[in-house]
Design an enzyme around this catalytic site. Structure first.
Site, PDB file in Angstrom:
ATOM      1  CB  CYS A 105     116.211  31.400  47.999  1.00 32.66           C
ATOM      2  SG  CYS A 105     117.343  32.358  49.019  1.00 32.66           S
ATOM      3  CB  SER A 106     117.360  32.144  43.430  1.00 36.61           C
ATOM      4  OG  SER A 106     116.581  33.244  43.864  1.00 36.61           O
ATOM      5  CB  CYS A 107     121.760  34.315  47.097  1.00 34.94           C
ATOM      6  SG  CYS A 107     120.596  34.522  48.462  1.00 34.94           S
ATOM      7  CB  CYS A 156     121.537  30.233  46.397  1.00 40.22           C
ATOM      8  SG  CYS A 156     120.646  30.790  47.870  1.00 40.22           S
TER       9      CYS A 156
HETATM   10 FE    FE Z   1     119.322  32.730  48.479  1.00 41.28          FE
END
Ligand code: FE
Length: 207
Positions: free
Chosen positions: A111-113, A108
């Site tokens: 961010c951190s999906c 991602c």
């Molecule tokens: Fe994300």
């Protein structure tokens, strides 16, 4: 690429139970009843072992049931739901099949999906600036650092997750596993193999 990363998924860790857990955690540490090391160890267990168990079951089913595999690749969200794993409303999971000629990697960039219904919490490195940037620019070098050297003939495909679409990799079934049942196969499926930074484990031969 303009994915929506500012959706409801960032609210997930801030849910009421999460905030409550955080408050209790702080209190226990303050009272000296719990160490931060113990909590870190627990979180790590969730990232590495407990969380990805769901995904491992999905992969093992796909390896042993060709019809399930087809459904999984066609509509990941509903095939994963067949095994009882559901995500937040609106977040779709797409399953990417690794083959001897195509290797998929998930990142991602913003961010951190992460496909948490099947993988649990994202590991720390998944959220790092280095991984998010480099996985796209030089995926082969990143994979090498994870210990995975791919032949030049293998095509590497990098997939950028967002709040609407999360990706999970279906790793190649290791050789020499024809005789193994679904449950034993699931033990070969690591978190990293479902992010695409590793292959599934090869079974240890019985001595
Ligand atoms: Fe994300």
């Amino acid at each position: 690429m303009s994915g929506n990363h500012s959706g409801e998924h960032h609210l997930e860790p801030q849910s009421y139970p999460a905030l409550r857990a955080k408050a209790i955690e702080s209190l226990l540490i303050e009272k000296g009843l719990l160490s931060t090391d113990a909590i870190d160890a627990r979180v790590q267990a969730y990232e590495q072992d407990i969380g990805p168990l769901n995904g491992a079951k999905v992969v093992a089913r796909a390896w042993t049931d060709a019809e399930y595999r087809n459904r999984l690749l066609e509509d990941g969200t509903s095939a994963i739901g067949e095994l009882g794993f559901y995500g937040a409303q609106g977040a779709e999971i797409i399953v990417l099949e690794n083959t001897p000629t195509v290797h998929n990697v998930v990142v991602c960039t913003l961010c951190s999906c992460y496909p948490w219904p099947v993988l649990g919490l994202p590991p720390r490195w998944y959220k790092s600036d280095a991984y998010r940037a480099r996985a796209v620019i030089e995926p082969r070098a990143v994979l090498k650092e994870f210990g995975l050297t791919l032949d030049e003939s293998v095509e590497v495909r990098v997939w950028d997750s967002n709040s609407d679409i999360r990706y999970m990799v279906l790793p190649v079934r290791p050789e020499g596993t024809e005789h193994l049942d679904e449950e034993t196969l699931a033990e070969l499926v690591t978190r990293d193999s479902m992010i695409g930074v590793a292959n599934a484990k090869t079974p240890t031969p019985i001595a």
